[in-house]
Each structure stands twice: as structure tokens, then as C-alpha cells.
Motif scaffolding. Structure first.
Motif, PDB file in Angstrom:
ATOM      1  N   ASP A 167       0.792  -1.244   0.000  1.00 57.37           N
ATOM      2  CA  ASP A 167       0.000   0.000   0.000  1.00 57.37           C
ATOM      3  C   ASP A 167       0.824   1.296   0.000  1.00 57.37           C
ATOM      4  OD1 ASP A 167      -2.505  -1.148  -0.266  1.00 57.37           O
ATOM      5  OD2 ASP A 167      -2.715  -1.461   1.901  1.00 57.37           O
ATOM      6  N   TRP A 168       2.013   1.229  -0.538  1.00 56.61           N
ATOM      7  CA  TRP A 168       2.771   2.461  -0.738  1.00 56.61           C
ATOM      8  C   TRP A 168       2.158   3.181  -1.942  1.00 56.61           C
ATOM      9  CZ3 TRP A 168       8.614   3.138   0.059  1.00 56.61           C
ATOM     10  CH2 TRP A 168       9.025   2.609   1.287  1.00 56.61           C
ATOM     11  N   SER A 169       2.206   4.500  -1.943  1.00 54.76           N
ATOM     12  CA  SER A 169       1.726   5.255  -3.105  1.00 54.76           C
ATOM     13  C   SER A 169       2.757   5.169  -4.216  1.00 54.76           C
ATOM     14  CB  SER A 169       1.497   6.724  -2.736  1.00 54.76           C
ATOM     15  OG  SER A 169       2.748   7.381  -2.549  1.00 54.76           O
TER      16      SER A 169
END
Length: 191
Positions: A167-169
């Protein structure tokens, strides 16, 4: 067509890449009597017809004016577009002088020669593209990288997938890996 006393002489120069220089063409045109302020130019492939310098020059040219080029291939390499440009020049009553080929568009022979030279320029361009494609095919057959190198290594792609799964951008992943977001999207398209 008679030339009026207000007729002007203009020049056009073009090179295909920023590594090339227009200096030689400028020298030839000024030696041929073209005022330096009346010389327009572009740094773009002759195959491209959206050229700012040529567009500006076309707005400046009036009936009776003379357009001087070092060679017809400076105007372009596509036969169909060259023919359109030459037709426009003739229809507008503009005189064209090509110094290398000695073409004068005010005569039927000059118009014919311009068409022949434009055809040869297009043929030469096609040969260059054909040779480049053959060289790429030969390199690929030998397993060599062709074209622009990949911006991300396989290890970076694997790490990017793991970070995105966590869930890193994309902005953060790109920054972490030192690549652009465009490179990240190219390697790992959004779902």
C-alpha cells in the motif's frame, strides 16, 4: 511574375537534431545575399511538418519575395508534403532558389527539378529508415539491447511490486527507487 520594389529575400535553415548546427547554412545564405534578420529555421526532422520556424516564415512571405535554401532537403523529406509546399510557393507568387541544386521555381524546368529532388530526398530518407530497422533486427537477433534502455532493472520492478502491494503510493515508490512515476507506470500499469 514581376518582382515589386518591396520584394524581400528570406532564407530557411533546418537541422534534424540539437547535436547539429545551422552555422554552415547561415554562412551560405548570408553569402548569397540573404539578410541575417530574414533567415528562419528549425531544429527538427524534415519528416515533421509542424515546424515553428517554417510556419513563421510562411506568414512573412509575400508575392514577389524570394525564398532561398541551401538545399531542397532543408525544406523537408516527404514527397507529398514537399509537393504541397512547392505548390503553395508557386501559387503565392514566391520565387524559390535552392543553391545546391540550382533550382529556380519560376520556370517549368525548375518546378520539375524540384519535384525530382524532393523524390530523391524522400527515397534517401526511406533508405536510412530501412537500414536502421535492419540494424535493429540484427542486434535483436543477437540478443543485444536496441532502442532506449529500460529505466528500471528487474530487481527494481520486483521491489516496486512489493512496495505497491504493501500500500505504498506510486509517488513514494518512485521516490524510493529513484525513478520517475512515468517509468513506474510503464513497467507496472495501474489496474
Amino acid at each position: 511574375m514581376p518582382t515589386s520594389s518591396s520584394a524581400r529575400t528570406y532564407g530557411y535553415v533546418r537541422v534534424s537534431t540539437r547535436r547539429q548546427t545551422i552555422d554552415q547554412q547561415l554562412d551560405v545564405l548570408t553569402a548569397a545575399g540573404v539578410p541575417a534578420d530574414n533567415i528562419y529555421g528549425d531544429v527538427i526532422s524534415g519528416a515533421k511538418w509542424e515546424r515553428d520556424g517554417l510556419a513563421t516564415l510562411r506568414k512573412m512571405l509575400r508575392p514577389g519575395d524570394t525564398l532561398v535554401v541551401v538545399a531542397l532537403d532543408r525544406l523537408g523529406r516527404s514527397l507529398s508534403e514537399m509537393v504541397k509546399l512547392l505548390e503553395w510557393i508557386v501559387a503565392e507568387g514566391i520565387e524559390l532558389r535552392s543553391l545546391r541544386e540550382g533550382v529556380d521555381l519560376t520556370t517549368p524546368t525548375g518546378r520539375m527539378l524540384a519535384g525530382i529532388f524532393a523524390s530523391l530526398a524522400e527515397y534517401e530518407r526511406a533508405l536510412i529508415l530501412e537500414r536502421a530497422e535492419a540494424a535493429r533486427d540484427a542486434a535483436q537477433a543477437r540478443g543485444r539491447q536496441t532502442g532506449r534502455p529500460k529505466s528500471m532493472t528487474p530487481e527494481q520492478v520486483e521491489k516496486a511490486r512489493a512496495l505497491l502491494a504493501a500500500d505504498w503510493s506510486r509517488v513514494r515508490v518512485a521516490k524510493e527507487l529513484g525513478v520517475s512515476r512515468a517509468s513506474l507506470y510503464r513497467e507496472i500499469p495501474a489496474d
